[in-house]
Design a protein around this motif. Structure first.
Motif, mmCIF file in Angstrom:
data_model
loop_
_atom_site.group_PDB
_atom_site.id
_atom_site.type_symbol
_atom_site.label_atom_id
_atom_site.label_comp_id
_atom_site.label_asym_id
_atom_site.label_seq_id
_atom_site.Cartn_x
_atom_site.Cartn_y
_atom_site.Cartn_z
ATOM 1 N N LEU A 86 0.847 -1.196 0.000
ATOM 2 C CA LEU A 86 0.000 0.000 0.000
ATOM 3 C C LEU A 86 0.880 1.242 0.000
ATOM 4 C CD1 LEU A 86 -1.888 -2.237 1.399
ATOM 5 C CD2 LEU A 86 -3.113 -0.259 2.322
ATOM 6 N N ARG A 87 0.544 2.158 -0.875
ATOM 7 C CA ARG A 87 1.261 3.422 -0.938
ATOM 8 C C ARG A 87 0.268 4.563 -0.805
ATOM 9 N NH1 ARG A 87 4.444 3.147 -6.396
ATOM 10 N NH2 ARG A 87 2.551 2.043 -7.032
ATOM 11 N N LEU A 88 0.610 5.527 0.035
ATOM 12 C CA LEU A 88 -0.292 6.627 0.344
ATOM 13 C C LEU A 88 -0.240 7.676 -0.753
ATOM 14 C CD1 LEU A 88 -2.223 7.874 2.443
ATOM 15 C CD2 LEU A 88 -0.212 8.937 3.488
ATOM 16 N N ILE A 89 -1.414 8.046 -1.262
ATOM 17 C CA ILE A 89 -1.495 9.032 -2.344
ATOM 18 C C ILE A 89 -1.723 10.425 -1.752
ATOM 19 C CG2 ILE A 89 -2.656 9.685 -4.479
ATOM 20 C CD1 ILE A 89 -3.668 6.787 -4.682
ATOM 21 N N TYR A 90 -2.818 10.573 -1.020
ATOM 22 C CA TYR A 90 -3.180 11.837 -0.380
ATOM 23 C C TYR A 90 -3.897 11.520 0.915
ATOM 24 C CZ TYR A 90 -2.320 15.518 -3.896
ATOM 25 O OH TYR A 90 -1.749 16.437 -4.744
ATOM 26 N N PHE A 91 -3.889 12.473 1.822
ATOM 27 C CA PHE A 91 -4.711 12.355 3.007
ATOM 28 C C PHE A 91 -5.226 13.720 3.428
ATOM 29 C CE2 PHE A 91 -1.418 13.576 6.187
ATOM 30 C CZ PHE A 91 -0.270 13.434 5.422
ATOM 31 N N SER A 92 -6.197 13.684 4.329
ATOM 32 C CA SER A 92 -6.855 14.925 4.749
ATOM 33 C C SER A 92 -7.199 14.825 6.225
ATOM 34 C CB SER A 92 -8.133 15.130 3.935
ATOM 35 O OG SER A 92 -8.909 16.173 4.485
ATOM 36 N N TYR A 93 -6.862 15.869 6.973
ATOM 37 C CA TYR A 93 -7.171 15.878 8.394
ATOM 38 C C TYR A 93 -8.337 16.805 8.731
ATOM 39 C CZ TYR A 93 -3.126 13.024 9.397
ATOM 40 O OH TYR A 93 -2.241 11.983 9.443
ATOM 41 N N ASP A 94 -8.912 17.431 7.724
ATOM 42 C CA ASP A 94 -10.042 18.309 7.996
ATOM 43 C C ASP A 94 -10.689 18.677 6.674
ATOM 44 O OD1 ASP A 94 -10.355 21.214 10.239
ATOM 45 O OD2 ASP A 94 -11.850 19.857 9.364
ATOM 46 N N VAL A 95 -11.882 19.215 6.772
ATOM 47 C CA VAL A 95 -12.586 19.650 5.565
ATOM 48 C C VAL A 95 -11.743 20.694 4.841
ATOM 49 C CG1 VAL A 95 -14.652 20.803 4.714
ATOM 50 C CG2 VAL A 95 -14.817 19.163 6.592
ATOM 51 N N LYS A 96 -11.702 20.591 3.541
ATOM 52 C CA LYS A 96 -10.985 21.503 2.651
ATOM 53 C C LYS A 96 -9.476 21.489 2.876
ATOM 54 C CE LYS A 96 -14.879 24.654 1.926
ATOM 55 N NZ LYS A 96 -15.202 24.110 0.583
ATOM 56 N N MET A 97 -9.006 20.528 3.589
ATOM 57 C CA MET A 97 -7.583 20.407 3.851
ATOM 58 C C MET A 97 -7.068 19.136 3.200
ATOM 59 S SD MET A 97 -5.590 18.397 5.945
ATOM 60 C CE MET A 97 -3.857 18.457 6.381
ATOM 61 N N LYS A 98 -5.854 19.187 2.620
ATOM 62 C CA LYS A 98 -5.273 18.004 2.007
ATOM 63 C C LYS A 98 -3.759 18.053 2.148
ATOM 64 C CE LYS A 98 -5.251 20.223 -2.526
ATOM 65 N NZ LYS A 98 -5.821 20.235 -3.895
ATOM 66 N N ILE A 109 2.999 9.268 -3.112
ATOM 67 C CA ILE A 109 2.918 9.206 -4.585
ATOM 68 C C ILE A 109 1.763 10.063 -5.096
ATOM 69 C CG2 ILE A 109 4.077 6.975 -4.886
ATOM 70 C CD1 ILE A 109 1.162 5.773 -5.076
ATOM 71 N N PRO A 110 1.792 11.374 -4.921
ATOM 72 C CA PRO A 110 0.666 12.211 -5.333
ATOM 73 C C PRO A 110 0.615 12.560 -6.817
ATOM 74 C CG PRO A 110 2.386 13.553 -4.393
ATOM 75 C CD PRO A 110 2.860 12.119 -4.272
ATOM 76 N N GLY A 139 -0.039 12.897 -10.519
ATOM 77 C CA GLY A 139 -1.104 12.403 -11.389
ATOM 78 C C GLY A 139 -2.461 12.326 -10.710
ATOM 79 N N TYR A 140 -2.506 12.712 -9.435
ATOM 80 C CA TYR A 140 -3.745 12.648 -8.665
ATOM 81 C C TYR A 140 -4.043 13.996 -8.017
ATOM 82 C CZ TYR A 140 -2.684 7.629 -8.834
ATOM 83 O OH TYR A 140 -2.363 6.360 -9.246
ATOM 84 N N SER A 141 -5.306 14.224 -7.737
ATOM 85 C CA SER A 141 -5.710 15.320 -6.874
ATOM 86 C C SER A 141 -6.857 14.814 -6.013
ATOM 87 C CB SER A 141 -6.127 16.560 -7.680
ATOM 88 O OG SER A 141 -7.252 16.267 -8.484
ATOM 89 N N VAL A 142 -7.202 15.592 -4.994
ATOM 90 C CA VAL A 142 -8.279 15.180 -4.100
ATOM 91 C C VAL A 142 -9.168 16.371 -3.787
ATOM 92 C CG1 VAL A 142 -7.081 13.234 -3.009
ATOM 93 C CG2 VAL A 142 -6.797 15.556 -2.085
ATOM 94 N N SER A 143 -10.334 16.034 -3.258
ATOM 95 C CA SER A 143 -11.289 17.061 -2.850
ATOM 96 C C SER A 143 -11.981 16.601 -1.581
ATOM 97 C CB SER A 143 -12.326 17.288 -3.959
ATOM 98 O OG SER A 143 -13.358 18.135 -3.511
ATOM 99 N N ARG A 144 -12.048 17.521 -0.609
ATOM 100 C CA ARG A 144 -12.802 17.198 0.602
ATOM 101 C C ARG A 144 -13.637 18.437 0.960
ATOM 102 N NH1 ARG A 144 -10.892 14.725 6.332
ATOM 103 N NH2 ARG A 144 -12.948 13.975 6.987
ATOM 104 N N GLU A 145 -14.813 18.498 0.376
ATOM 105 C CA GLU A 145 -15.732 19.610 0.609
ATOM 106 C C GLU A 145 -16.602 19.385 1.830
ATOM 107 O OE1 GLU A 145 -15.844 22.503 -1.138
ATOM 108 O OE2 GLU A 145 -14.025 21.756 -2.110
ATOM 109 N N LYS A 146 -16.829 18.136 2.179
ATOM 110 C CA LYS A 146 -17.599 17.782 3.364
ATOM 111 C C LYS A 146 -16.809 16.775 4.195
ATOM 112 C CE LYS A 146 -22.170 18.587 1.405
ATOM 113 N NZ LYS A 146 -23.518 18.027 1.160
ATOM 114 N N LYS A 147 -17.063 16.756 5.473
ATOM 115 C CA LYS A 147 -16.288 15.914 6.376
ATOM 116 C C LYS A 147 -16.381 14.446 6.002
ATOM 117 C CE LYS A 147 -15.536 15.196 11.330
ATOM 118 N NZ LYS A 147 -16.021 15.542 12.692
ATOM 119 N N GLU A 148 -17.558 14.020 5.548
ATOM 120 C CA GLU A 148 -17.754 12.597 5.320
ATOM 121 C C GLU A 148 -17.286 12.110 3.960
ATOM 122 O OE1 GLU A 148 -20.099 14.862 5.699
ATOM 123 O OE2 GLU A 148 -21.725 14.620 4.219
ATOM 124 N N ARG A 149 -16.902 13.007 3.080
ATOM 125 C CA ARG A 149 -16.610 12.613 1.698
ATOM 126 C C ARG A 149 -15.214 13.041 1.273
ATOM 127 N NH1 ARG A 149 -20.161 11.312 -2.467
ATOM 128 N NH2 ARG A 149 -21.878 11.826 -1.053
#
Lengths: 115, 114
Positions: free
Chosen positions: B43-55, B60-61, B63-73
């Motif tokens: 397993l290799r970590l791509i992205y993580f988030s510790y809070d809404v709108k935070m990344k 290995i990021p 080629g990837y991006s992430v979105s965290r607009e809500k806490k649950e998603r």
């Protein structure tokens, strides 16, 4: 970056036998965790051992931790065919208040328990 | 039963397509993670988030991006899929508690890029 390295990569045993898997890591840790993954599925947390603990039990699982050798072992006693899965160790380098550190997983040991 | 749900178990996409992998957790966890898993690499970590709108970038990021607009998603985005992104993608969430970070994983999304 890989922190934990499991050994062996693959293990095949008969039902009823014990299975032992080892994990070595490189840097100081807060705790070490073991996870199980059935084929094609997500990982499931099994057990956590903190850096100030030496041994922990949960049902048929026994985990040991030797921080001086930077190693841990997972023992599954009286194995069953249903124990067939991959087992991963994960090291947590988070500080006591948490923070931006994250779990780092090894590559896993594939265990096959033959009926 | 608390859980992490990944929207698609299997996806087949073409090179250059934009791909969205969705992950939802119902445990009110602050932390969410995206890993990819490949044979022999673990397993290799791509992205993580510790809070809404935070990344934060993992190992290995590219080629990837992430979105965290809500806490649950927590969504993983492949802007322009390539064949080397064919992999199993695992989403996880956690709650920092009792001095430990224990992850709950989704069932995984197996992506094939042709």
């Amino acid at each position: 970056s890989q922190q934990g390295e499991e050994d062996p990569q693959a293990l095949s045993i008969q039902e009823g036998e014990n299975a032992t898997m080892n994990c070595s890591y490189k840097t100081s840790i807060n705790n070490l965790q073991w996870y199980r993954q059935n084929s094609g599925r997500g990982l499931v947390h099994l057990i956590l051992i903190r850096s100030n603990e030496r041994e922990k039990h949960s049902g048929r699982l026994r985990v040991t931790l030797d921080t001086s050798k930077k190693s841990s072992s997972l023992l599954i006693t009286a194995s069953r065919a249903a124990d067939t899965a991959s087992y991963f160790c994960a090291t947590d380098t988070s500080g006591p208040q948490g923070g931006s550190e994250k779990l780092v997983f090894g590559k896993g040991t594939k265990l096959t328990v033959n009926p | 039963d608390v859980k992490v749900t990944q929207s698609s178990r299997y996806l087949v996409k073409r090179t250059g397509e934009k791909v969205f992998l969705e992950c939802v957790q119902d445990m009110d966890h602050e932390n969410m993670f995206w890993y990819r898993q490949d044979p022999g690499l673990g397993l290799r970590l791509i992205y993580f988030s510790y809070d809404v709108k935070m990344k934060e970038k993992g190992d290995i990021p590219e080629g990837y991006s992430v979105s965290r607009e809500k806490k649950e998603r927590f969504s993983l985005i492949l802007e322009s899929a390539s064949t080397n992104q064919t992999s199993m993608y695992l989403c996880a969430s956690s709650l920092w508690g009792a001095g430990a970070n224990v992850l709950t994983f989704g069932a995984g999304s197996r992506l094939t890029v042709l």
